[in-house]
Design an enzyme around this catalytic site. Structure first.
Site, PDB file in Angstrom:
ATOM      1  N   GLU A 287      62.656  75.496  42.740  1.00  0.00           N
ATOM      2  CA  GLU A 287      61.992  77.077  41.854  1.00  0.00           C
ATOM      3  C   GLU A 287      62.731  78.086  42.146  1.00  0.00           C
ATOM      4  O   GLU A 287      63.522  78.938  41.690  1.00  0.00           O
ATOM      5  CB  GLU A 287      60.693  77.664  42.634  1.00  0.00           C
ATOM      6  CG  GLU A 287      58.908  76.948  41.827  1.00  0.00           C
ATOM      7  CD  GLU A 287      58.804  75.802  42.699  1.00  0.00           C
ATOM      8  OE1 GLU A 287      59.400  75.468  44.003  1.00  0.00           O
ATOM      9  OE2 GLU A 287      57.644  74.798  42.492  1.00  0.00           O
TER      10      GLU A 287
ATOM     11  N   HIS B 135      47.124  77.304  45.370  1.00  0.00           N
ATOM     12  CA  HIS B 135      47.102  76.616  43.604  1.00  0.00           C
ATOM     13  C   HIS B 135      46.175  77.938  43.677  1.00  0.00           C
ATOM     14  O   HIS B 135      45.689  77.830  41.756  1.00  0.00           O
ATOM     15  CB  HIS B 135      46.806  75.936  43.446  1.00  0.00           C
ATOM     16  CG  HIS B 135      48.024  74.529  42.960  1.00  0.00           C
ATOM     17  ND1 HIS B 135      49.027  74.124  44.625  1.00  0.00           N
ATOM     18  CD2 HIS B 135      49.007  73.982  42.917  1.00  0.00           C
ATOM     19  CE1 HIS B 135      49.524  73.157  44.321  1.00  0.00           C
ATOM     20  NE2 HIS B 135      49.784  73.339  43.242  1.00  0.00           N
TER      21      HIS B 135
HETATM   22  C1  LIG Z   1      56.809  73.744  45.496  1.00  0.00           C
HETATM   23  C2  LIG Z   1      55.813  73.535  44.849  1.00  0.00           C
HETATM   24  N1  LIG Z   1      56.654  73.230  42.960  1.00  0.00           N
HETATM   25  C3  LIG Z   1      56.175  72.441  41.977  1.00  0.00           C
HETATM   26  C4  LIG Z   1      54.684  71.831  42.627  1.00  0.00           C
HETATM   27  C5  LIG Z   1      53.735  70.718  41.614  1.00  0.00           C
HETATM   28  N2  LIG Z   1      53.878  69.807  41.855  1.00  0.00           N
HETATM   29  C6  LIG Z   1      52.714  69.226  42.449  1.00  0.00           C
HETATM   30  S1  LIG Z   1      52.894  67.442  43.275  1.00  0.00           S
HETATM   31  C7  LIG Z   1      54.724  67.457  42.570  1.00  0.00           C
HETATM   32  C8  LIG Z   1      55.762  66.191  41.969  1.00  0.00           C
HETATM   33  C9  LIG Z   1      56.014  66.169  43.249  1.00  0.00           C
HETATM   34  O1  LIG Z   1      56.473  65.285  43.495  1.00  0.00           O
HETATM   35  P1  LIG Z   1      57.570  64.589  44.907  1.00  0.00           P
HETATM   36  O2  LIG Z   1      57.652  64.936  45.907  1.00  0.00           O
HETATM   37  O3  LIG Z   1      58.254  62.979  43.928  1.00  0.00           O
HETATM   38  O4  LIG Z   1      55.957  63.344  45.117  1.00  0.00           O
HETATM   39  P2  LIG Z   1      54.639  62.298  44.988  1.00  0.00           P
HETATM   40  O5  LIG Z   1      53.859  63.384  43.214  1.00  0.00           O
HETATM   41  O6  LIG Z   1      55.327  61.497  43.713  1.00  0.00           O
HETATM   42  O7  LIG Z   1      53.898  61.950  45.686  1.00  0.00           O
HETATM   43  C10 LIG Z   1      55.448  69.127  41.560  1.00  0.00           C
HETATM   44  C11 LIG Z   1      56.119  69.287  41.023  1.00  0.00           C
HETATM   45  C12 LIG Z   1      54.841  72.566  43.873  1.00  0.00           C
HETATM   46  N3  LIG Z   1      53.578  71.519  44.131  1.00  0.00           N
HETATM   47  N4  LIG Z   1      54.740  73.079  45.201  1.00  0.00           N
END
Ligand SMILES: Cc1ncc(C[n+]2csc(CCOP(=O)(O)OP(=O)(O)O)c2C)c(N)n1
Ligand SMILES: Cc1ncc(C[n+]2csc(CCOP(=O)(O)OP(=O)(O)O)c2C)c(N)n1
Ligand SMILES: [Mg+2]
Ligand SMILES: [Mg+2]
Lengths: 330, 341, 330, 341
Positions: D75, D144
Site C-alpha cells: 500500500e 477490516h
Molecule cells: C495490508 C493488507 N493489504 C491487503 C489485504 C487484503 N488481502 C487479504 S489476504 C491478501 C492476499 C494475501 O496473500 P498471501 O500473503 O500470499 O497469503 P494467502 O492468502 O495466499 O495465504 C490480501 C491482498 C490485507 N489484508 N492487508
C-alpha cells in the site's frame, strides 16, 4: 547461504502419527468451516488452510508449547497445529463467548495465548513485527523461547517485513520466518507481484534460508527443526520458503476461480502433492501404521470436529454488555 | 509554541528542584529502567547520542546497550518489535524522534497495538509506551513540525498523554510505562529546555485527571502541551485588563477528564480551546464539542478554538509564526467572548 | 549481478571541467551555509553535503535536464548538481520569497521543477516512492526520461524502499537508485543498523547493482551513465552504492562529534579521499587544465556564492498573507 | 451501516437509470480513463479480479493492463508511486482495498502528497486520487471495518470525499480525478449494492457543496456516507411521530460546506451528527464543533453526536451491531433534543 545441515531429528512412529492426526484435524476443521459458511451459519468469511497443512504442522511440531507463533488471515491451521482445541476455535468463528477471544476476534484474529499463539492477523505482514518482538523479548528475558512467524508470499510486498528482518539479523533474534508460498496473492499469481527470488529477500540481510517442499511434512519438520534449534542456540533468525497450495478459494466465498487459475492446476496439486497422501503413503510404506489405523485416526478427528461444531452452534453469544469491555487492560 | 520562555507555574512544593522537561523525562526513564527489568528503550540514536534532543543522555551508560538500543531508521519495525515484546512480558519504550514519523507507525499502533487486547477478548495485552514529539516554530518546516495527537486519540485502545510541565512529564511518563496499555506520549520539542519544579522523591500522576493550571472566573482556557504556557501568558495579559482566566490542562486526551473541563466551562460560561494541532478535525474539535454539549446550558458564548492554521507548516519564519496560537491571539479571542473585542 | 559493462562515455576536458566547477560550487555553497548558520543568519538547521560532491555531480552529469531526481534532507548538492541557481537556493534557505519554494520549503524541501528536481525530503526514504512513480510516469507517457533517486544508507531501514524496488523491477521502470553510503545514520555507524550487504538489498529483487568509490566523480559518472542508459533503453532499474563521507556534522549544529567518530577518521578522508582533490589531480595529470585555471574556476564560483548569499540576505521575505496560499492547487 | 436496504431518495430526474453504487464508481472510472490518457488505476487485484467488491470489473478488458495495474500488496509503495506519477503528468487512481490499510499509507498521504504543493511554493502538484472504503457490520472484525476519514480530514492539503448515493459517487469521483490535489475518496463497503438513479450523460458534482437529502423543520440530522441512509430511515420514523427532520449530507469533509450545515442548524435549532467513525476525536467532533460555534445563538439544545462506539470493531454480530448508529438510535436522540425522550 542455507541453514546449516545439522542432522534433522528423525521422524519416528509417534511423531509421524501425531503429525498425521494434526493434519487430518486441520483438514476436517476447515471442511466443516466451509460447510458452516455455505449453510449460512457462520458470520463473515474465512480463509481456509486446506492443502497447506504440512507447513503449520511441520513447523509447530518443531516448537515447544512455550514457543511463540504469529499467524495470518489464513490462520486456523497454525492455531490448531500449535495446540488449540477444536471446540473453542469453532466458538470463536461463530462469535460465541466460549471462543478463544470471547467472540471478539473471529476467524482473522484468533489467538491462543495459552499455547503461545499471539494471534492471526488481518493485515498482510501485520504480525511480522510482533513475532520479531516476541523473539526480542525471549532473548531479553534470557529464556530460550523461539518465535515462528507465518506469512504468505504476498507479505513479501510489505515493507515492514524487511525492517524487522534487518533487526532480527543484527540482533541475532530467535525467530523463524515461514513464508508459505501458495502461488497466489488473493486472485493474482505471485509471479506478477514478486520480482527476483523469495529466499533472496532474506539473503539480503544475511539470514540463512531454505526453500522446501511444503507438502512434505517431514521436509518441513526437518528444516523447521534446524531453524528452531539454531534460534534456540542463540544463532539468530532463519527464513523458510515452503512451496504449497491452497485447495479452496482465497476465502470461502471465492468459488469461481477459473479466471485466475485452472481446474487442472488445482486437480494436479490435489492428486500429486496432497500433504496427507504423501505422509500417509510414507507411514504405510515404513510400516509405522496400517491403513486401518490411519482411517481410524481420520474418523476420530472427524467426530471430534463434528462434535466441536455442534457444540459451538449451540453455545451462547457473549452478553451484549461485553461490547465495551477489554478496550483497555487493567 | 512560539514562546518557549519559562513561565512561573502556580504549583510550589517543598523539596523541589528546578529541572528541565528533558531532564524530567530522563529521570522518569531512568527510574523505571531501574525499577523494572522488563523496561527497555529502543529508537534511533537513543544510546550514545541520547537523541537529537539529548533527552536520553546517560541512560546507555547506566543500563547498557541491551536496554537502551540504537535502532535502524525503521519506525514501523521498531514499533512492531516493541509491540511483540510488550505482548510477551516486556515494557518497551519506543522513541519516535519526530511526531511527524507517526505516519509510519499507524499500522502498528492503530491496527495492532490498540486492538490486541480487545481482539483477544482480554487475553493478550500490550504495555507499550511510544514517546514522540509535537510542536512547530522550530523552523523545521512541514515534515518536522506537526502535532498529530488527534490521530492516535481517535483510536480506541490507545491512551494519549500531553504533559506540559517537567513535573507533569515525569509523573505521567512513569504512569505510562506502568500502564498495561499502549500509550502515546507527546513532548513538545520547544518545551525540552523549559524548567520547572520537580520533587526529589518518587511520584506518579494518574491518567484522566485534568489539572487546573490557573484558577479564574471569567473565561476558561483549555490548553494542551506547550499551549499551556501560551494560555498562561494570555491569562497574565487578561489579568492586566481585569479579566480573570482559568487555565485547564487536560494532561491526557485519552482518557479525557470531561468533568473538570465541563465544570470549569460551567463556572465561567466562556471557553477557548488552545491546541497546536491543525484546527480542522483536530483534538480541539473534540474538546470543543464535549464542552459545547455538556455545558450547553451554562455557556454565554460559543466555544472558540485557537489551534494551528490548516496549512502545512511553512519554513519561512514570517509565515510559520502566524500558524500557531499565541498569547495575543488567545487573549484577544478570550476578550471577544466577553464582548471586549 | 552488476550493471552490464557497457563502455562508459569517456570523460573529456569539457565534462571534467564542468564537473569540477559543479563540485566546487557545491562546496562553496555549503561552506557559506555553515557560516550563515554560525552567524545566526539562517533559520533552522541544514545538513551539509561537503565531502559527497562527487556523487551528486557524477550522477546528475549523466542525466538530461528533463530527467528527474528526488533528494533528501542532505539535498543542496543534488539540487545544485541538477542545475539550480545559487541565488534562488540561498533565498530558499533563508525563507525568502525569491526562493525556489517561495520560502515555504527551506533546506529540507528545496525543489526545482524546472530542472526536474522533485524535491528534497525530510522523511528518510520518503522520496523513494516519488522517484519510482516518476519513472513509472516516464514509461507510461512514452517518454525516455529517467528518474534518479538519491538516499543515504540510512534509508535502507525504511520498508517502503523495498516495496518500490520490487515494483521497479517487476515493471522495468527507468529509475536509478543511488545509495550514498557515508557510514552514518545521524550519530550511529551504519554497521550497527545494517545487516548483510547494501547492494544485496537490490539483488533480492533482481536489480543490477554496483558498488563504487563515491569520491571519484569519474567512477560515479561512468556507473551512472551505464545505469541511466540502461533505464533509457527500457531495461529497468539499477542500484548504485557510492562509498562516501560527510565532512561536517550530521547537521550544522553537530560540532562535537568525538563520541561517534574520530577526528582521525575525518582527517583521513579529507586528506586521502577528497573528491575535489582527486578530480583536480586527474585533470592536471591529464593536462586538461592547469592549476591556475582550476584556481580561477574556484575563485569564480566562490564569488558567485558570496554574491548569491548577499543577495539572499537582502531579499524580502514573502508577504505574510502567503501563509494561506498554495495549500491547494487550482 | 447496519441496514443496507435501498432507500428511496428524494432526487428524481428524467433519463435516469437505476444502478448500484459499485456500478456508478465503475462508470466514473471508465469515463475518466476514456477521457484522459493520463488516468490510470493501480491496486491489489483491480484488474482481472475487479477488486474483492467487483468495483473495477471490466476495466482491464477495455483499458489494458498498462492502465489497470494489479500491484503487489504494497500500500505504501503504490501510493508513493501514484504520487510520483501524479507529480510528473499522470492522474493516478490508487485503490486501497480496505480503509483500515490507510494506516500503511499515512506517510505517503500526509507527509508527501498533502504537502508537496505547499512546500514547493505552488510549483509542484499532486493530482492523485486514493479510493478506499469504510464501514462496519460486515462481520469483518477490527482490522477490516474502520472508518478512518477523520485522520485524512485533519491533514491540510488533502481533500476528503464521502459520497452516499450512486449519483453522488459518480459525480464526485469524476471531480476527484480531475482535481489537481490529492483526494481521498471513501466508499462504504455496505453501500456497493445500494441502487439509485444515475443519469445517462456526463456530469460532475462540485466539492464543498453539502446536499440536503431531505428537508425538514424540527431537527437537522447531518450524516456522512452510508449514515445518510440511517438518517433518512430515522427521518421516516420521526415523521410518523410528527417530527420533521432535515437530513444534510456534507459530501466532502474537506472542503466543508459550513454554510449549508450552519444554515440548516439555524433553521431547526437542533442538530444530531451521524458518522460511522469512532466518536471521540472523530469527524463528528468537527462537524459538531463547527455547528455549535457558528449556530450558537440559534441552537435550542446541545448538538449531539451519534457516531461509532469508541471500541475496536468486534467480530461477534451481537456485539458489532451495537457499535454503529442505527435509525432507532438516531431517531431517539433526535426526539430527546425535542424533549420527547
Ligand atoms: C495490508 C493488507 N493489504 C491487503 C489485504 C487484503 N488481502 C487479504 S489476504 C491478501 C492476499 C494475501 O496473500 P498471501 O500473503 O500470499 O497469503 P494467502 O492468502 O495466499 O495465504 C490480501 C491482498 C490485507 N489484508 N492487508
Ligand atoms: C523516517 C525518518 N526517521 C528519522 C528521521 C531523522 N533523521 C534525519 S536524517 C537521519 C539519518 C539519515 O541517515 P542517512 O539516510 O544515511 O543519510 P545521511 O544523513 O547520512 O545523509 C535521521 C535518522 C527522519 N528524518 N525520517
Ligand atoms: Mg499466497
Ligand atoms: Mg548516512
Amino acid at each position: 547461504m542455507a541453514t546449516e545441515a545439522v542432522p534433522a531429528p528423525a521422524v519416528g512412529a509417534e511423531l509421524a502419527l501425531r503429525m498425521y492426526e494434526q493434519m487430518q484435524r486441520i483438514r476436517a476443521f476447515e471442511e466443516r468451516v466451509d460447510q458452516l459458511y455455505r449453510s449460512a451459519k457462520m458470520p463473515g468469511l474465512a480463509h481456509l488452510y486446506v492443502g497447506q497443512e504440512a507447513v503449520a504442522v511441520g513447523v509447530c511440531e518443531a516448537l515447544r508449547r512455550d514457543d511463540f507463533i504469529t499467524s495470518t488471515h489464513r490462520g486456523h491451521g497454525h492455531c490448531l497445529a500449535k495446540g488449540a482445541a477444536v471446540e473453542r476455535m469453532f466458538c470463536e468463528l461463530l462469535g460465541k463467548e466460549e471462543g478463544y477471544c470471547r467472540g471478539k476476534g473471529g476467524s482473522m484474529h484468533i489467538a491462543d495465548h495459552e499455547h503461545g499463539n499471539l494471534g492471526a492477523n488481518a493485515i498482510v505482514g501485520g504480525s511480522t513485527g510482533i513475532a520479531t518482538g516476541a523473539a526480542f523479548s525471549a532473548k531479553a528475558r534470557g529464556s530460550d523461547q523461539v518465535a515462528a512467524c507465518f506469512f504468505g508470499e504476498g507479505a513479501l510486498g510489505q515493507g515492514v517485513l524487511y525492517e524487522v528482518m534487518n533487526m532480527a539479523a543484527l540482533w541475532t533474534l530467535p525467530v523463524v520466518y515461514v513464508c508459505e508460498n501458495n502461488s497466489y496473492n488473493e486472485y493474482t499469481h505471485y509471479s506478477e507481484t514478486t520480482a527476483g527470488g523469495l529466499a533472496e529477500r532474506a539473503a539480503a540481510f544475511g539470514i540463512p534460508h531454505e526453500e522446501l517442499d511444503g507438502q512434505d511434512v517431514r521436509a518441513v519438520y526437518a528444516a523447521a527443526s534446524r531453524a528452531v534449534e539454531r534460534a534456540r542456540r542463540g544463532e539468530g533468525p532463519s527464513f523458510l520458503v515452503c512451496e504449497t497450495y491452497r485447495y479452496y478459494g482465497h476465502h470461502v466465498g471465492d468459488v469461481d476461480r477459473a479466471y485466475y487459475r485452472s481446474k487442472e492446476e488445482e486437480e494436479q496439486w490435489k492428486a500429486e502433492r496432497d500433504p496427507l497422501h504423501i505422509l500417509r503413503a510414507w507411514i504405510v510404506a515404513e510400516g509405522l501404521a496400517d491403513e486401518a489405523a490411519l482411517e481410524q485416526t481420520k474418523a476420530s478427528v472427524e467426530a471430534e470436529v463434528a462434535a466441536g461444531a455442534e457444540h459451538a452452534l449451540a453455545a451462547p453469544f457473549p452478553d451484549p454488555s461485553e461490547v465495551g469491555e477489554h478496550v483497555y487492560a487493567g | 509554541m512560539s514562546t518557549p520562555a519559562e513561565v512561573a507555574l502556580p504549583k510550589e512544593h517543598e523539596g523541589m528542584r528546578e529541572i528541565s522537561l528533558a531532564q524530567a523525562v530522563n529521570e522518569a526513564l531512568a527510574e523505571e529502567l531501574r525499577r523494572d527489568p522488563a523496561v527497555f528503550l529502543i529508537g534511533e540514536d537513543v544510546a550514545e547520542a541520547g537523541t537529537p534532543f539529548k533527552v536520553t543522555s546517560g541512560l546507555v551508560q547506566e543500563f547498557g546497550p541491551e536496554r537502551v538500543l540504537d535502532s535502524p531508521i525503521s519506525e514501523a519495525g521498531i514499533t512492531g518489535i516493541g509491540l511483540g515484546a510488550a505482548m510477551t512480558g516486556m515494557r518497551p519504550v519506543v522513541d519516535i524522534m519526530f511526531g511527524d514519523f507517526l505516519t509510519l507507525v499507524m499500522d502498528q499502533l492503530a491496527n495492532q497495538a490498540a486492538k490486541v487486547h480487545y481482539m483477544s477478548g482480554g487475553r493478550l495485552k500490550a504495555p507499550l509506551t511510544v514517546r514522540t514529539t509535537l510542536g512547530a516554530t522550530r523552523r523545521s518546516a512541514a515534515q518536522h513540525s506537526q502535532s498529530l495527537h488527534a490521530w492516535v486519540s481517535h483510536v480506541p485502545g490507545l491512551k494519549v498523554v500531553l504533559p506540559s510541565t517537567p513535573y507533569d512529564a515525569k509523573g505521567l511518563l512513569k504512569t505510562a510505562i506502568r500502564d498495561d496499555n499502549p500509550v502515546v506520549f507527546f513532548e513538545d520539542k520547544m518545551m525540552f529546555a523549559v524548567k520547572g519544579p520537580v520533587p526529589d522523591g518518587e511520584y506518579t500522576i494518574p491518567f484522566g485527571a485534568a489539572d487546573v493550571k490557573r484558577e479564574g472566573e471569567d473565561v476558561t482556557i483549555v490548553a494542551t502541551s506547550s499551549m499551556v504556557y501560551v494560555a498562561l501568558e494570555a491569562a497574565e495579559q487578561l489579568a492586566e485588563e481585569g479579566v480573570s482566566a482559568e487555565v485547564v490542562d487536560p494532561q491526557t486526551l485519552v482518557p479525557l477528564d470531561r468533568e473538570t473541563l465541563v465544570a470549569s466551562a460551567k463556572k465561567t460560561g466562556r471557553v477557548v480551546v488552545v491546541d497546536e494541532g491543525h484546527t480542522s478535525y483536530g483534538a480541539s474539535a473534540e474538546l470543543a464539542a464535549v464542552i459545547a454539549e455538556d455545558a450547553f446550558y451554562w455557556l454565554e458564548a460559543p466555544v472558540r478554538r485557537a489551534a494551528a492554521m490548516d496549512v502545512p507548516v511553512p519554513f519561512s519564519p514570517v509565515l510559520e509564526d502566524q500558524t500557531v496560537p499565541t498569547p495575543d491571539s488567545v487573549a484577544s479571542i478570550s476578550k471577544s467572548l466577553l464582548g471586549k473585542a
